[in-house]
Scaffold this motif. Structure first.
Motif, PDB file in Angstrom:
ATOM      1  N   LEU A 331       0.834  -1.201   0.000  1.00  7.23           N
ATOM      2  CA  LEU A 331       0.000   0.000   0.000  1.00  7.23           C
ATOM      3  C   LEU A 331       0.868   1.250   0.000  1.00  7.23           C
ATOM      4  CD1 LEU A 331      -2.833  -1.062   2.457  1.00  7.23           C
ATOM      5  CD2 LEU A 331      -3.013  -0.649   0.009  1.00  7.23           C
ATOM      6  N   LEU A 332       1.955   1.221   0.792  1.00 11.00           N
ATOM      7  CA  LEU A 332       2.836   2.389   0.841  1.00 11.00           C
ATOM      8  C   LEU A 332       3.493   2.634  -0.513  1.00 11.00           C
ATOM      9  CD1 LEU A 332       4.430   1.909   4.358  1.00 11.00           C
ATOM     10  CD2 LEU A 332       2.984   3.797   3.616  1.00 11.00           C
ATOM     11  N   ILE A 333       3.892   1.537  -1.178  1.00 12.45           N
ATOM     12  CA  ILE A 333       4.508   1.691  -2.500  1.00 12.45           C
ATOM     13  C   ILE A 333       3.499   2.275  -3.482  1.00 12.45           C
ATOM     14  CG2 ILE A 333       5.360   0.397  -4.498  1.00 12.45           C
ATOM     15  CD1 ILE A 333       6.869  -1.358  -2.556  1.00 12.45           C
ATOM     16  N   PHE A 334       2.257   1.830  -3.362  1.00 12.53           N
ATOM     17  CA  PHE A 334       1.212   2.373  -4.229  1.00 12.53           C
ATOM     18  C   PHE A 334       1.082   3.887  -4.021  1.00 12.53           C
ATOM     19  CE2 PHE A 334      -3.316   3.597  -4.598  1.00 12.53           C
ATOM     20  CZ  PHE A 334      -3.444   3.442  -5.965  1.00 12.53           C
ATOM     21  N   GLY A 335       1.040   4.292  -2.753  1.00 10.73           N
ATOM     22  CA  GLY A 335       0.925   5.715  -2.458  1.00 10.73           C
ATOM     23  C   GLY A 335       2.084   6.499  -3.049  1.00 10.73           C
ATOM     24  N   LEU A 336       3.280   5.967  -2.854  1.00 10.08           N
ATOM     25  CA  LEU A 336       4.474   6.640  -3.352  1.00 10.08           C
ATOM     26  C   LEU A 336       4.453   6.715  -4.877  1.00 10.08           C
ATOM     27  CD1 LEU A 336       7.082   7.839  -2.243  1.00 10.08           C
ATOM     28  CD2 LEU A 336       8.195   5.657  -2.690  1.00 10.08           C
ATOM     29  N   ALA A 337       4.032   5.614  -5.522  1.00 11.90           N
ATOM     30  CA  ALA A 337       4.028   5.578  -6.985  1.00 11.90           C
ATOM     31  C   ALA A 337       3.038   6.593  -7.537  1.00 11.90           C
ATOM     32  CB  ALA A 337       3.679   4.172  -7.480  1.00 11.90           C
ATOM     33  N   VAL A 338       1.862   6.687  -6.907  1.00 12.88           N
ATOM     34  CA  VAL A 338       0.873   7.648  -7.400  1.00 12.88           C
ATOM     35  C   VAL A 338       1.404   9.067  -7.214  1.00 12.88           C
ATOM     36  CG1 VAL A 338      -1.430   8.604  -7.024  1.00 12.88           C
ATOM     37  CG2 VAL A 338      -1.104   6.140  -7.080  1.00 12.88           C
ATOM     38  N   TYR A 339       2.018   9.330  -6.042  1.00 14.07           N
ATOM     39  CA  TYR A 339       2.582  10.658  -5.819  1.00 14.07           C
ATOM     40  C   TYR A 339       3.654  10.965  -6.867  1.00 14.07           C
ATOM     41  CZ  TYR A 339       5.256  14.463  -3.867  1.00 14.07           C
ATOM     42  OH  TYR A 339       5.918  15.639  -3.715  1.00 14.07           O
ATOM     43  N   ALA A 340       4.570  10.004  -7.083  1.00 13.40           N
ATOM     44  CA  ALA A 340       5.616  10.209  -8.083  1.00 13.40           C
ATOM     45  C   ALA A 340       4.985  10.440  -9.448  1.00 13.40           C
ATOM     46  CB  ALA A 340       6.553   9.005  -8.117  1.00 13.40           C
ATOM     47  N   GLY A 341       3.922   9.688  -9.740  1.00 17.77           N
ATOM     48  CA  GLY A 341       3.238   9.828 -11.023  1.00 17.77           C
ATOM     49  C   GLY A 341       2.732  11.237 -11.228  1.00 17.77           C
ATOM     50  N   THR A 342       2.149  11.817 -10.170  1.00 20.73           N
ATOM     51  CA  THR A 342       1.616  13.174 -10.324  1.00 20.73           C
ATOM     52  C   THR A 342       2.735  14.173 -10.599  1.00 20.73           C
ATOM     53  OG1 THR A 342       1.767  13.581  -7.956  1.00 20.73           O
ATOM     54  CG2 THR A 342      -0.323  12.752  -8.768  1.00 20.73           C
ATOM     55  N   ARG A 343       3.926  13.920 -10.051  1.00 24.78           N
ATOM     56  CA  ARG A 343       5.042  14.855 -10.270  1.00 24.78           C
ATOM     57  C   ARG A 343       5.682  14.655 -11.649  1.00 24.78           C
ATOM     58  NH1 ARG A 343       5.846  18.563  -5.911  1.00 24.78           N
ATOM     59  NH2 ARG A 343       7.981  18.727  -6.651  1.00 24.78           N
ATOM     60  N   LEU A 344       5.602  13.423 -12.146  1.00 29.51           N
ATOM     61  CA  LEU A 344       6.320  13.116 -13.393  1.00 29.51           C
ATOM     62  C   LEU A 344       5.460  13.306 -14.632  1.00 29.51           C
ATOM     63  CD1 LEU A 344       8.190   9.857 -12.352  1.00 29.51           C
ATOM     64  CD2 LEU A 344       8.994  12.196 -12.262  1.00 29.51           C
ATOM     65  N   LEU A 345       4.156  13.435 -14.424  1.00 32.71           N
ATOM     66  CA  LEU A 345       3.250  13.481 -15.564  1.00 32.71           C
ATOM     67  C   LEU A 345       3.342  14.836 -16.253  1.00 32.71           C
ATOM     68  CD1 LEU A 345       1.342  11.347 -16.670  1.00 32.71           C
ATOM     69  CD2 LEU A 345      -0.537  12.488 -15.518  1.00 32.71           C
ATOM     70  N   ASN A 346       4.434  15.088 -16.933  1.00 33.54           N
ATOM     71  CA  ASN A 346       4.533  16.301 -17.737  1.00 33.54           C
ATOM     72  C   ASN A 346       5.285  15.983 -19.014  1.00 33.54           C
ATOM     73  OD1 ASN A 346       7.477  16.928 -17.478  1.00 33.54           O
ATOM     74  ND2 ASN A 346       6.907  16.948 -15.313  1.00 33.54           N
ATOM     75  N   GLU A 347       4.977  16.743 -20.021  1.00 35.22           N
ATOM     76  CA  GLU A 347       5.472  16.408 -21.352  1.00 35.22           C
ATOM     77  C   GLU A 347       6.984  16.330 -21.431  1.00 35.22           C
ATOM     78  OE1 GLU A 347       4.178  17.169 -25.868  1.00 35.22           O
ATOM     79  OE2 GLU A 347       2.920  17.544 -24.151  1.00 35.22           O
TER      80      GLU A 347
END
Lengths: 531, 345
Positions: A331-347
């Motif tokens: 669950l913690l990895i999921f949280g971290l991955a989603v957070y990282a995803g929000t920061r990385l989601l740029n062109e």
């Protein structure tokens, strides 16, 4: 909420357009047919030794029905001649079995022995009444005779020849079935992000009033619902409790999605996507299956959630600690991955075609909050703990292949490597982007990183050590003992790596190597003390 | 023809530069070593006979009952130390002092059914290990009891060797190592074709001017070359590990033919569906179906390669030629389809 629903709907529409017209029902039919065929093949054949032996049988011998044996009917004289010619591996004539004294023939006899023993038991129970066919009963008790006289302990009466070893294979395979549909549809989930990238629609999407989090959750939602549905269907079909299956598999499902979320963010070419996915699937299957096979043998089995599922199927109870041990890191990895995803989601990040290590460094830099470098380094080190932890448990699994001496050494060095990279990577990217310059700053960052790491580690140990306390290695991996010693140790290793890299301009791999050597020596000393 | 080789070379160079192939080979190495580790681990726990660890286990079992029992002999044969006790209380005391790991309480062998009691430690892991070791002697003792009751059991004296490791090597390890490169080859073909289509670079290639079947053929050839190189590497690794593979040339040939079949099938799928998403999905389904069918049929790639590698008398060039026939079939279908699609483009 509405935005998420809209994004989910859009994702479903996208998929439906892919399989529009007559293809979508046809795809479902083909998919179900393929799965049924796979189940049939799995049930009807033996996975090991399928069709490997050629066995001759006399006309009056019992029929051999096992996919391991290709059976040839032959009269005794010809059958024995064929065995001598090495054309047949063994020949069954009534109650006798003829073989050659070479390896292949002896293996065939060994396999025949297993099959024929079972066939004999079936014949016995069909021919004689039960008491004559099975004249021995053994009552199995756990604990001493005195304890058992009080009558409160569980006991079982078994017939030795009908007793099967308590191997959990079948249960583990069933437990793994829950994860299969998710890995199968992962191609759609990753494609969803790849499409945006190929068609350059991401910028438009980002300029709409939706947050990256909403985009990720919205795209994930249909697949998460699909995964939950298959979980419910499988649990219902196998007569398991649906709510318990949800409880057990939700962390696993989220964990799988968090990994597949990272794939489209880091890929450069299509081949990358395929092979990273393949690698992820392989490692994940290994991580899930391997520990679960040792349920009842070692408590480390609890690092896989499949163990919980096996317990569910055996109607055995498990407590919150055993539940959280595999689930919390996922669950913690999921949280971290989603957070990282929000920061990385740029062109800019998605479109860059650079080496994977370079992309990883960029990703770490994007994840950190540039305005508060000190706090984010400490937080980063604390938050990567679950990843470090899963990696270390994985290392533990793989290192059990090695002989004991190498296993200890290998596990200690590898876990030191994982830890040193986790603690120093964030500092090194800050230095690279000139957000930390002086030696004093680097040392302060190293201290905070060590502190964050230690706090995270101790929090995790709180609930894990009680589950795995039996294993020797856990002492070394989750070094307990005085808090000050590990803090100083962590600080020294991290400072060494960072100062070597930042001030002395030593290339990062070599700097980490130096840190690992010192750390591994420390680990060895700690284990010696613990032993 | 030079255009064909130019594309093959470009594909191979791209794969080498991306280090994709290293990931692929790493996966295969991991699967091979992991599955053998899992097998050995499980064998030592659930089938200790196969790894021959009985000799190394020093198990002491307390015995309460007649000391001339046939079971004691059977236990001795298995290397279990039987410690006789006069009373159950004595045995229990030794059990609690952990001088014996388990207790067997055996009544006189009278009556129709013999009822014994076995006391095991409470710790689940130890209990199941002891139970595993005691199972075989108990089974043999059961056969001893059956004889005076007029129940005849056949095949009890079969010797042979525990076959699991042999079966694992030839029916799992060799097929995995020889066919996984083929699976990888299919994935590479799907990706590199769909990437050209989706990024719009295929049009440029076709304007080069190159025909679609040459582009597709070159990509397939590159993928097969890689598969063949991997198979050679794995065969070398097997021989370094002293695992004997018979009919090496035919094994390699069959692996290459299967790689070609899968590469052609995946190219066919991609030419028909064009995008990566559907192509990969359909390709994965195809592999699943092909592997399942292969398990069910008597003449299948998996069985044939296992039989070739283990030196089966009835399996040889003729069976390999059969798969070459299948390849010819699928290749001509592919050629037909690409010509038609190419004509439309």
């Amino acid at each position: 909420m509405r935005q998420i629903a809209t994004l989910s709907l859009r994702e479903v529409t996208r998929l439906r357009q892919r399989f529009r017209g007559g293809t979508s029902p046809l795809t479902v039919v083909i998919l179900l047919g393929a799965l049924a065929l796979a189940v049939l093949a799995f049930r009807e054949t033996s996975l090991l030794g399928n069709g490997l032996y050629r066995v001759g049988v006399a006309p009056d011998a019992p029929a051999i029905r096992d996919s391991k044996f290709a059976v040839v009917a032959a009269d005794p004289a010809r059958g024995r001649a064929l065995v001598e010619q090495r054309a047949l591996d063994a020949y069954v004539d009534g109650a006798r079995v003829f073989a050659r004294p070479d390896d292949k023939s002896l293996y065939a006899v060994g396999a025949l022995k297993r099959y024929l023993e079972k066939a004999e038991l079936a014949r016995l129970s069909a021919t004689y009444d039960r008491a004559r066919a099975f004249p021995l009963r053994v009552e199995i008790n756990y604990g001493s005779i005195a304890e058992n006289e009080t009558g409160a302990t569980p006991k079982a009466i078994v017939i030795p020849s009908l007793m099967t070893p308590p191997a959990p294979f079948a249960y583990v395979i069933v437990a793994l079935l829950y994860v299969l549909p998710i890995t199968f549809i992962s191609v759609f989930f990753t494609s969803s992000f790849m499409d945006e990238k190929i068609n350059r629609r991401l910028t438009i999407l980002m300029s709409a009033p939706v947050t990256p989090l909403q985009i990720i959750v919205g795209k994930m939602l249909p697949y998460a619902l699909f995964a939950l549905t298959t979980t419910a269907v499988l649990a219902y079909a196998t007569q398991a409790e649906v709510w318990l299956a949800f409880l057990i598999y939700t962390p696993t499902i989220l964990f799988v999605f968090s990994i597949y979320l990272m794939v489209p963010l880091f890929y450069r070419t299509f081949r990358d996507t395929t092979f990273i996915s393949m690698l992820v699937t392989t490692l994940m299957t290994a991580y899930l299956v391997f520990p679960a096979m040792f349920i009842g043998i070692s408590d480390l089995a609890f690092m896989s959630p499949l163990t919980l599922a096996v317990k569910m199927y055996r109607h055995e109870a498990f407590g919150w600690q055993e539940y959280l041990f595999p689930s919390a890191p996922m669950l913690l990895i999921f949280g971290l991955a989603v957070y990282a995803g929000t920061r990385l989601l740029n062109e800019e990040f998605l479109m860059g075609y650079r080496p994977i290590t370079r992309k990883l460094a960029d990703a770490i830099f994007l994840v950190l909050d540039r305005a508060h470098p000190y706090a984010s380094v400490a937080l980063f080190s604390a938050l990567v703990i679950p990843i470090v932890y899963v990696a270390q448990l994985g290392i533990l699994v793989v290192s059990t292949n090695l002989p004991l001496r190498l296993m200890l050494g290998g596990a200690l060095v590898a876990s030191a490597l994982v830890e040193e990279i986790a603690k120093s990577a964030s500092i090194v990217t800050l230095v690279e982007h000139r957000l930390a310059r002086s030696t004093r700053q680097v040392l302060a960052l190293a201290f905070l990183s060590a502190l964050g790491f230690l706090i995270g580690e101790k929090l995790l140990v709180l609930f894990s050590v009680s589950v795995v306390s039996q294993t020797i290695l856990s002492a070394a991996l989750f070094s307990t003992g005085f808090l000050l010693v590990p803090l100083v140790a962590h600080f020294v290793f991290t400072a060494l790596v960072c100062v070597l890299n930042a001030r002395a301009r030593v290339p990062y791999p070599i700097a980490v190597g130096a840190g690992v050597v010192v750390h591994a020596i420390y680990n060895v000393i700690v284990t010696q003390v613990a032993l | 023809m030079s255009a064909f080789f130019a594309i093959v070379k470009k594909e191979l160079r791209a794969i080498a530069r991306e280090r994709t192939i290293l990931i692929a080979m790493g996966i295969q190495l991991f699967i091979a070593s992991f599955s053998s580790a899992l097998l050995i681990g499980l064998l030592s726990l659930y089938d200790p006979d196969s790894v021959g660890i009985y000799g190394r286990i020093n198990l002491r079992v307390g015995w309460v009952g007649a000391t001339d029992s046939a079971l004691i002999t059977r236990l001795d044969e298995r290397g279990v130390n039987v410690v006789p006790f006069a009373t159950a209380a004595d045995a229990d005391a030794a059990f609690r002092r952990e001088e014996v790991a388990a207790i067997l309480v055996a009544p006189e062998e009278r009556g129709e059914v013999v009822e014994m009691k076995l006391y095991l430690p409470r710790l689940e892991a130890r209990a199941s290990l002891i139970q595993m070791i005691l199972q075989e002697p108990l089974k043999r003792y059961e056969n001893v009891l059956r004889a005076p009751r007029g129940v005849e059991v056949r095949y009890t004296d079969l010797q042979g060797q525990p076959p699991t490791t042999f079966e694992f090597i030839y029916s799992a390890l060799v097929p995995i190592l020889m066919f996984f490169p083929a699976f990888v080859a299919g994935g590479i073909v799907v990706d590199s074709l769909s990437e050209e289509i989706e990024n719009g670079t295929l049009g440029t290639l076709l304007a080069a001017p190159l025909s679609l079947d040459i582009v597709v053929g070159a990509k397939i050839a590159a993928a097969i070359t890689l598969a063949a190189l991997q198979c050679v590497a794995w065969l070398a690794l097997l021989s370094l590990n002293r695992i004997l593979v018979e009919n090496v040339a035919l094994v390699l040939l069959l692996a290459i033919i299967v790689a070609a079949i899968i590469a052609c099938a995946s190219a066919l799928v991609t030419v028909m569906f064009e995008d990566r998403e559907r192509s990969q999905f359909v390709y994965a389904l195809f592999i699943l179906v092909a592997a399942s069918v292969s398990y069910l049929l008597d003449v299948s790639p998996i069985k044939t390669i296992a039989r070739l590698a283990s030196g089966d008398y009835f399996t040889g060039a003729a069976e390999v030629a059969l798969f070459a026939g299948v390849l010819a079939g699928i290749a001509s279908v592919l050629l037909f389809v690409t010509r038609r699609v190419g004509a439309f483009r």
